[in-house]
Motif scaffolding. Structure first.
Motif, mmCIF file in Angstrom:
data_model
loop_
_atom_site.group_PDB
_atom_site.id
_atom_site.type_symbol
_atom_site.label_atom_id
_atom_site.label_comp_id
_atom_site.label_asym_id
_atom_site.label_seq_id
_atom_site.Cartn_x
_atom_site.Cartn_y
_atom_site.Cartn_z
ATOM 1 N N GLY A 1 -3.511 1.333 -8.328
ATOM 2 C CA GLY A 1 -3.405 2.777 -8.249
ATOM 3 C C GLY A 1 -3.464 3.279 -6.822
ATOM 4 N N PRO A 2 -3.204 4.579 -6.638
ATOM 5 C CA PRO A 2 -3.199 5.151 -5.295
ATOM 6 C C PRO A 2 -4.526 5.016 -4.582
ATOM 7 C CG PRO A 2 -2.150 6.638 -6.870
ATOM 8 C CD PRO A 2 -2.790 5.535 -7.669
ATOM 9 N N GLY A 3 -5.652 5.061 -5.308
ATOM 10 C CA GLY A 3 -6.959 5.035 -4.660
ATOM 11 C C GLY A 3 -7.210 3.781 -3.867
ATOM 12 N N GLY A 4 -6.910 2.621 -4.446
ATOM 13 C CA GLY A 4 -7.139 1.369 -3.740
ATOM 14 C C GLY A 4 -6.281 1.248 -2.497
ATOM 15 N N TYR A 5 -5.020 1.600 -2.634
ATOM 16 C CA TYR A 5 -4.123 1.523 -1.476
ATOM 17 C C TYR A 5 -4.548 2.517 -0.407
ATOM 18 C CZ TYR A 5 0.029 2.374 1.374
ATOM 19 O OH TYR A 5 0.885 2.558 2.420
ATOM 20 N N ALA A 6 -4.925 3.723 -0.798
ATOM 21 C CA ALA A 6 -5.292 4.757 0.171
ATOM 22 C C ALA A 6 -6.509 4.339 0.979
ATOM 23 C CB ALA A 6 -5.560 6.082 -0.541
ATOM 24 N N ALA A 7 -7.502 3.744 0.321
ATOM 25 C CA ALA A 7 -8.711 3.328 1.037
ATOM 26 C C ALA A 7 -8.384 2.229 2.039
ATOM 27 C CB ALA A 7 -9.769 2.867 0.035
ATOM 28 N N ALA A 8 -7.603 1.260 1.603
ATOM 29 C CA ALA A 8 -7.242 0.164 2.516
ATOM 30 C C ALA A 8 -6.398 0.675 3.670
ATOM 31 C CB ALA A 8 -6.494 -0.917 1.739
ATOM 32 N N ARG A 9 -5.508 1.609 3.365
ATOM 33 C CA ARG A 9 -4.635 2.164 4.398
ATOM 34 C C ARG A 9 -5.447 2.939 5.439
ATOM 35 N NH1 ARG A 9 -1.435 6.621 5.531
ATOM 36 N NH2 ARG A 9 0.698 6.124 6.181
ATOM 37 N N LEU A 10 -6.403 3.744 4.957
ATOM 38 C CA LEU A 10 -7.236 4.526 5.866
ATOM 39 C C LEU A 10 -8.059 3.601 6.752
ATOM 40 C CD1 LEU A 10 -8.338 7.262 6.787
ATOM 41 C CD2 LEU A 10 -10.048 7.098 4.960
ATOM 42 N N ARG A 11 -8.622 2.558 6.152
ATOM 43 C CA ARG A 11 -9.428 1.630 6.943
ATOM 44 C C ARG A 11 -8.580 0.947 8.021
ATOM 45 N NH1 ARG A 11 -12.688 -3.705 4.698
ATOM 46 N NH2 ARG A 11 -13.409 -4.415 6.741
ATOM 47 N N LEU A 12 -7.360 0.594 7.673
ATOM 48 C CA LEU A 12 -6.479 -0.078 8.630
ATOM 49 C C LEU A 12 -6.135 0.851 9.806
ATOM 50 C CD1 LEU A 12 -4.640 -2.457 9.416
ATOM 51 C CD2 LEU A 12 -2.868 -1.457 7.950
ATOM 52 N N LEU A 13 -5.853 2.127 9.513
ATOM 53 C CA LEU A 13 -5.421 3.050 10.562
ATOM 54 C C LEU A 13 -6.575 3.490 11.454
ATOM 55 C CD1 LEU A 13 -2.907 5.310 8.594
ATOM 56 C CD2 LEU A 13 -2.411 3.392 10.121
ATOM 57 N N THR A 14 -7.781 3.448 10.959
ATOM 58 C CA THR A 14 -8.929 3.898 11.769
ATOM 59 C C THR A 14 -9.631 2.749 12.469
ATOM 60 O OG1 THR A 14 -10.330 3.808 9.777
ATOM 61 C CG2 THR A 14 -9.345 5.938 10.355
ATOM 62 N N GLU A 15 -9.145 1.529 12.241
ATOM 63 C CA GLU A 15 -9.762 0.384 12.884
ATOM 64 C C GLU A 15 -9.282 0.311 14.328
ATOM 65 O OE1 GLU A 15 -8.374 -3.451 11.629
ATOM 66 O OE2 GLU A 15 -10.393 -4.286 11.712
ATOM 67 N N GLY A 16 -10.181 0.508 15.274
ATOM 68 C CA GLY A 16 -9.799 0.582 16.678
ATOM 69 C C GLY A 16 -9.347 -0.725 17.270
ATOM 70 N N ALA A 17 -9.752 -1.849 16.688
ATOM 71 C CA ALA A 17 -9.428 -3.142 17.299
ATOM 72 C C ALA A 17 -7.969 -3.525 17.092
ATOM 73 C CB ALA A 17 -10.330 -4.228 16.718
ATOM 74 N N ARG A 18 -7.298 -2.900 16.131
ATOM 75 C CA ARG A 18 -5.912 -3.285 15.848
ATOM 76 C C ARG A 18 -4.984 -2.114 16.114
ATOM 77 N NH1 ARG A 18 -4.176 -6.165 10.275
ATOM 78 N NH2 ARG A 18 -5.334 -7.837 11.265
ATOM 79 N N SER A 19 -3.923 -2.388 16.859
ATOM 80 C CA SER A 19 -2.922 -1.368 17.129
ATOM 81 C C SER A 19 -1.616 -2.075 17.452
ATOM 82 C CB SER A 19 -3.346 -0.475 18.300
ATOM 83 O OG SER A 19 -3.466 -1.247 19.491
ATOM 84 N N GLY A 20 -0.571 -1.289 17.678
ATOM 85 C CA GLY A 20 0.698 -1.848 18.084
ATOM 86 C C GLY A 20 1.378 -2.636 16.978
ATOM 87 N N PRO A 21 2.155 -3.666 17.333
ATOM 88 C CA PRO A 21 2.934 -4.418 16.342
ATOM 89 C C PRO A 21 2.086 -5.008 15.224
ATOM 90 C CG PRO A 21 3.641 -4.984 18.574
ATOM 91 C CD PRO A 21 2.419 -4.140 18.717
ATOM 92 N N SER A 22 0.887 -5.498 15.539
ATOM 93 C CA SER A 22 0.068 -6.131 14.498
ATOM 94 C C SER A 22 -0.350 -5.111 13.447
ATOM 95 C CB SER A 22 -1.160 -6.802 15.124
ATOM 96 O OG SER A 22 -2.006 -5.840 15.723
ATOM 97 N N ARG A 23 -0.675 -3.879 13.870
ATOM 98 C CA ARG A 23 -1.062 -2.860 12.885
ATOM 99 C C ARG A 23 0.144 -2.423 12.066
ATOM 100 N NH1 ARG A 23 -4.197 2.148 15.087
ATOM 101 N NH2 ARG A 23 -2.173 2.676 15.991
ATOM 102 N N ARG A 24 1.315 -2.279 12.699
ATOM 103 C CA ARG A 24 2.502 -1.894 11.947
ATOM 104 C C ARG A 24 2.850 -2.966 10.912
ATOM 105 N NH1 ARG A 24 3.774 0.174 17.005
ATOM 106 N NH2 ARG A 24 4.896 -1.697 17.680
ATOM 107 N N ALA A 25 2.743 -4.218 11.321
ATOM 108 C CA ALA A 25 3.036 -5.304 10.380
ATOM 109 C C ALA A 25 2.021 -5.323 9.239
ATOM 110 C CB ALA A 25 3.033 -6.641 11.116
#
Length: 831
Positions: free
Chosen positions: A14-38
Motif C-alpha cells: 500500500g501507499p503507506g509503506g512506500y511513502a515511509a521508505a521514500r521519505l526516509r530515503l530522501l531525508t537521509e543526509g548520507a546519500r545523494s546524487g546518482p546513488s539516491r536517484r538509483a
C-alpha cells in the motif's frame, strides 16, 4: 539506508509503506546524487511491481513499463512517474480496470503521474506521430508483467527510430532550436531552467536519442558528468522548495548551494554553467555530424543515377576538367592557412601538420576558421589539445597576430572560441582566463557570464576597427577589459595589473603594454564621466585628458566604451548615452590637441638602402633584396615590437605606378604585406635622379617565399605594362569561390589635413585581403595624385594605411580635391 532496509520498509504494497521508505530515503543526509536517484528508482520499481502483481491477478498479455526519465532511472524527489500500461488488446475492459487499480494509489500519494494505456501497435503509431512520445519510448524499461511484450515493443521502437532517423532527427533538431529560442541558454541565465534551457537536461536526452539512431554520436568526454551535475542540482532544488520545479530561482540558490555543500550561490551557478557549456558544445558538434551524414546519404542516390555519365567525366578529366558527373567539383581539402585546411564544411588540420612542433597552430587554425566562418573540427581541436607545446614567452609575433585576427572576425569568433575552450586550450594560452570562465554576473543589465561578455565585447569591437589607428590594441583591450572580475576589489584596478602581464606575455612592446593597461584601467571612465559629471566644468575634461594621455588612446577608449556597453545588453547603451560620450570625447580631444607632438624628421637611409638606390639609378630599373629577420636573443628583445615575415627592400627609379606595381606582384605571388613604407630617397651629392625606396615586411600565405630574381623579373614586367596584374588577380579570384565567412565592416577613407605641412594625409582602414594594397595604389594613380610616402600596417585582419599624397607639382591637395580623392578611393574599395 541499505537496499535491504528499503525492501523491509516497503513490504507493505500500500501507499503507506512506500511513502515511509521514500521519505526516509530522501531525508537521509548520507546519500545523494546518482546513488539516491538509483535507490529511489529501485524503491519505486518494487512498489509498482507489487501493486501490479496484486491488481493483475491472472491477467495475461499485459505489462507495466517505465518510460522517459523514470525509464532512465533518473528520479528526482519530485519527478513525475512516466508509466505505460502495455497490453495485447485481448481484454480491453480488464486492462482498463487494472489501470484504475494502478493509477489511484499513485495519485493518493500526491505523486505526479504521466500515464498511458496502449497496445504495441498503438504505442508505435503514437510515436510515429508525436516525437516526444517516441523519445520517451526509447528509454522504455520493464517493471512487471509480460516481459516478452515489453521487449518486443522496445525492439520495434528502436528499429523504427533507426529506420526513420533521416526524417526524425531534423525534426528533433528543430524542436531543440525552438526550445532554446523560448528558454534561452542555460550557461548564461541568472534564473535558468535546468531542463528546458539550451544545454539543459532535455538537450542531454536528445543527444542520447541521436546516439540510439546509430547515425551519429555525441562527444562522450565530460557529458555524463555534466548530466549528473544538473541532476544533482535539480534534486537539491526539489528538496529545498518542496516543489516539482526545474527553474533555479534567485531566492532558492543559496539554499540549493548549501544543500550541495557548495560555498555560495555563485559557486553553484558556475557549476551549472560549466555543465551546460559541455552539453551545448556536444550538441553543436553532434548536430553538425548529423547534417553531414544526412547530406552524404542524400548525395548517394544522385551519384548512382549519374553513373551513366562516367564516360563523359573521363573524357573531361583527360581534357583537364576535374568536375564530377553532374558538374560538381569533387570534395577537396582547400587550404586556409599553414597546416590548416577546409574539408566538408569544417576546418581540419592538414595531413602535414605537426601540432607537437607548431605551438602557434591552435591560434592559426582558430583564426582561419573564424575568418572563413567555419567550425573547427572536434578531432582537430582534440589533436591540438593533446599534442601542442606551450607558446614561448613572449609569444612569437605570428601568435599575437593570429589572436588579433581571431578576435577581429566578428560573430564567428564565438563558436571558434567555444571549441578551443571546450578542450582547455584557452586557459592554456591565457591562464588568467580561468578566473572569469563561467563566472556569473548578478546584474540584470548583463546578458552574459564574464568570459562570454569579454568575447562578445571583442565581437562588437570588430565592427569599430575602422574608427581606430590600432585595431589590434582595441580588440585585445576588449578581451581583457573585465579580466579583473575574477579577483577581489575594484576589477578595473586588478585588471590593469593583469592586462600588463598578459600583454607583455603575448608580445606587445612596452608602449603598447602601457596603452592596454590604460584602456583596461579606465574602460568605464568615459561613460561614467559623461553620465555623472558636469562636462561644462573644465576640471572634468582636464581630468579625463590627464588619465587618457594621448589622442590615440582616447580614440581607442571611445570605441572600447561603446563595444563594452553593446556587449553588456540593450539597457547599457542608448543614443543619449552615445551622444554624451561623444561630446566628452570631442572636448577631451580639443584639450589633447594643444599638446600634440611635432611631426618627426624622416630617418636617414641605411648603408644597404643607399647601395640599392645607387644600383637602381645605375641600372634604370628596380633592385630588391629579401632578408630574413634574425634579431637579438629573445631575452634581450622581450617586450619590443617584433615585425612579421621577412624584410623586402626595393629601390626603383621614381616613376608613376610604383606602388600598385609592387603590391600587385606580391599579391600574384601570394605574399601578404604585414607592414610597408614607401618614400622618396635623397641621393648622395653629385648623383642625379630620384629613387623611391620601399621597405616592406612580407610573409608567404602558404609554403615558402619565391626567389628574389623571380620577383624582380615580374616587377620589371609590371612596371613596363607587359604583366597584366589585375587580370591575373581577377582570374585567380574567379577560380576560388568565395567562402561564406565573417561580414567585415565597410572600408573607411579619411583625410587628415593638419597631419602634415608638406603633403595631404589620406588614411585607409579596411579588411585585409589579397590585392588590397594593389587596388589602393591603382585608385590613387587613377586619381592623378603622387604618393610622396606610404605607411602600411596589418593588424590582425585589419589594414590601417596612411598615404602622404601631393599633386603632380609636389604641393598638398586643396581641401575639396582631397575629399574627392578620398571618396573615389573609398568607392573603389567598396566596389
Amino acid at each position: 539506508m541499505t537496499r535491504t532496509d528499503v525492501r523491509e520498509e516497503a513490504e507493505d504494497p500500500g501507499p503507506g509503506g512506500y511513502a515511509a521508505a521514500r521519505l526516509r530515503l530522501l531525508t537521509e543526509g548520507a546519500r545523494s546524487g546518482p546513488s539516491r536517484r538509483a535507490a529511489l528508482a529501485d524503491l519505486t520499481d518494487e512498489w509498482l511491481a507489487g501493486l501490479f502483481t496484486g491488481a493483475a491477478g491472472g491477467l495475461a498479455g499485459v505489462s507495466l513499463v517505465a518510460v522517459g526519465g523514470y525509464g532512465r532511472g533518473e528520479l528526482s524527489p519530485r519527478s513525475d512517474l512516466d508509466l505505460l500500461l502495455l497490453h495485447d488488446g485481448s481484454d480491453a475492459k480488464a486492462v482498463a480496470e487494472l489501470a484504475d487499480r494502478l493509477w489511484y494509489p499513485v495519485w493518493d500519494l500526491g505523486l505526479a503521474l504521466d500515464h498511458s494505456v496502449r497496445t504495441p501497435a498503438e504505442a508505435r503509431g503514437t510515436a510515429g506521430e508525436d516525437l516526444k512520445v517516441q523519445l520517451g519510448l526509447l528509454d522504455a524499461r520493464h517493471l512487471a508483467g509480460d516481459l516478452g511484450l515489453t521487449t518486443g515493443l522496445r525492439t520495434a521502437v528502436l528499429a523504427d527510430w533507426r529506420n526513420q532517423a533521416p526524417r526524425r532527427l531534423p525534426e528533433l533538431q528543430q524542436l531543440c532550436a525552438e526550445r532554446a529560442e523560448r528558454q534561452g541558454e542555460l550557461q548564461y541565465l541568472l534564473e535558468p531552467d535546468l531542463k528546458e534551457a539550451r544545454g539543459g537536461l532535455r538537450d542531454a536526452t536528445a543527444l542520447r536519442a541521436v546516439a540510439a539512431s546509430w547515425l551519429a554520436d555525441a562527444p562522450r568526454e565530460g557529458l555524463a558528468d555534466a548530466r549528473r551535475r544538473l541532476l544533482d542540482v535539480r534534486d537539491a532544488l526539489h528538496l529545498a522548495t518542496g516543489r516539482a520545479t526545474d527553474r533555479l530561482a534567485l531566492q532558492d540558490q543559496d539554499q540549493v548551494a548549501a544543500g550541495l555543500g557548495l560555498l555560495d550561490a555563485d559557486t553553484l551557478l558556475r557549476q551549472v554553467y560549466e555543465a551546460a557549456r559541455v552539453i551545448s558544445y556536444a550538441g553543436d558538434v553532434t548536430w553538425r555530424e548529423v547534417g553531414r551524414v544526412l547530406r552524404s546519404r542524400a548525395v548517394r542516390p544522385r551519384l548512382r543515377a549519374l553513373a551513366g555519365e562516367r564516360g563523359d567525366f573521363l573524357r573531361r578529366a583527360v581534357a583537364g576538367d576535374r568536375r564530377t558527373p553532374g558538374g560538381k567539383q569533387p570534395a577537396e581539402r582547400s587550404p586556409l592557412a599553414e597546416g590548416v585546411v577546409e574539408q566538408d564544411g569544417e576546418v581540419v588540420l592538414a595531413r602535414a601538420a605537426r601540432p607537437e612542433r607548431d605551438p602557434v597552430l591552435p591560434l592559426r587554425a582558430a583564426a582561419a576558421a573564424a575568418q572563413a566562418g567555419l567550425p573547427l573540427s572536434l578531432h582537430a581541436v582534440r589533436r591540438m589539445a593533446a599534442a601542442v607545446r606551450p607558446l614561448p614567452t613572449p609569444w612569437p609575433a605570428e601568435a599575437r597576430e593570429q589572436l588579433v585576427t581571431l578576435l577581429g572576425s566578428g560573430r564567428p569568433t564565438v563558436e571558434v572560441w567555444e571549441a578551443l575552450e571546450a578542450e582547455g586550450l584557452i586557459t592554456r594560452l591565457l591562464p588568467d582566463w580561468e578566473r572569469v570562465r563561467c563566472r556569473p554576473q548578478r546584474n540584470a543589465v548583463h546578458l552574459w557570464t564574464v568570459d562570454r561578455h569579454l568575447v562578445e565585447t571583442a565581437v562588437r569591437a570588430s565592427a569599430f576597427t575602422r574608427r581606430v589607428g590600432r585595431p589590434d590594441l582595441l580588440l585585445v583591450a576588449a578581451l581583457l577589459h573585465d579580466i579583473g572580475k575574477g579577483w577581489p576589489g575594484d576589477h578595473s584596478v586588478a585588471g590593469e595589473i593583469i592586462a600588463k602581464d598578459v600583454a607583455a606575455r603575448i608580445g606587445f612592446d612596452r608602449a603598447d603594454v602601457a596603452v592596454l593597461a590604460t584602456l583596461v584601467r579606465h574602460h568605464l571612465l568615459l561613460v561614467e564621466t559623461a553620465t555623472r559629471r558636469d562636462l561644462d566644468d573644465p576640471a572634468t575634461v582636464r581630468s579625463v585628458a590627464e588619465a587618457v594621455g594621448t589622442q590615440g588612446t582616447l580614440e581607442l577608449l571611445h570605441a572600447l566604451t561603446e563595444a563594452d556597453a553593446l556587449a553588456t545588453g540593450p539597457a547599457a547603451w542608448s543614443s543619449w548615452r552615445g551622444s554624451l560620450v561623444a561630446d566628452l570625447v570631442r572636448r577631451v580631444s580639443a584639450v589633447l590637441a594643444g599638446d600634440a607632438p611635432e611631426e618627426p624628421e624622416p630617418a636617414a637611409p641605411t648603408a644597404e638602402q643607399e647601395r640599392l638606390a645607387l644600383e637602381a639609378v645605375a641600372t634604370g630599373g628596380p633592385v630588391l633584396a629579401l632578408r630574413a629577420q634574425t634579431g637579438p636573443p629573445a631575452e634581450e628583445s622581450a617586450g619590443d615590437f617584433e615585425p612579421l615575415g621577412v624584410e623586402l627592400l626595393i629601390a626603383v627609379p621614381d616613376q608613376p605606378g610604383v606602388l600598385p606595381a609592387v603590391a600587385g606582384v606580391l599579391a600574384v605571388h601570394r605574399l601578404t604585406v604585414r607592414a610597408a613604407e614607401l618614400r622618396a630617397m635623397d641621393l648622395p651629392a653629385g648623383v642625379e635622379g630620384s629613387v623611391l625606396l620601399l621597405d616592406w615586411r612580407v610573409a608567404a600565405e602558404y609554403g615558402s617565399l619565391p626567389q628574389a630574381a623571380r620577383l624582380r623579373a615580374d616587377l620589371v614586367r609590371a612596371l613596363d605594362g607587359s604583366l597584366d596584374v589585375a587580370g591575373r588577380l581577377a582570374e585567380r579570384d574567379a577560380a576560388y569561390p568565395r567562402r561564406r565567412g565573417v561580414v567585415a565592416p565597410p572600408p573607411r577613407v579619411t583625410v587628415h589635413p593638419a597631419a602634415s605641412r608638406l603633403a595631404t594625409v589620406i588614411e585607409v582602414r579596411a579588411q585585409d585581403a589579397p590585392g588590397l594594397l594593389f587596388r589602393i595604389g591603382r585608385a590613387l594613380e587613377d586619381a592623378r595624385v603622387r604618393v610622396r610616402s606610404a605607411h602600411v600596417s596589418t593588424l590582425g585582419a585589419n589594414a590601417v594605411d596612411a598615404f602622404y599624397v601631393t599633386d603632380p607639382t609636389g604641393t598638398p591637395l586643396p581641401g575639396e580635391e582631397a575629399d574627392a580623392v578620398a571618396r573615389r578611393l573609398e568607392g573603389a574599395l567598396r566596389g
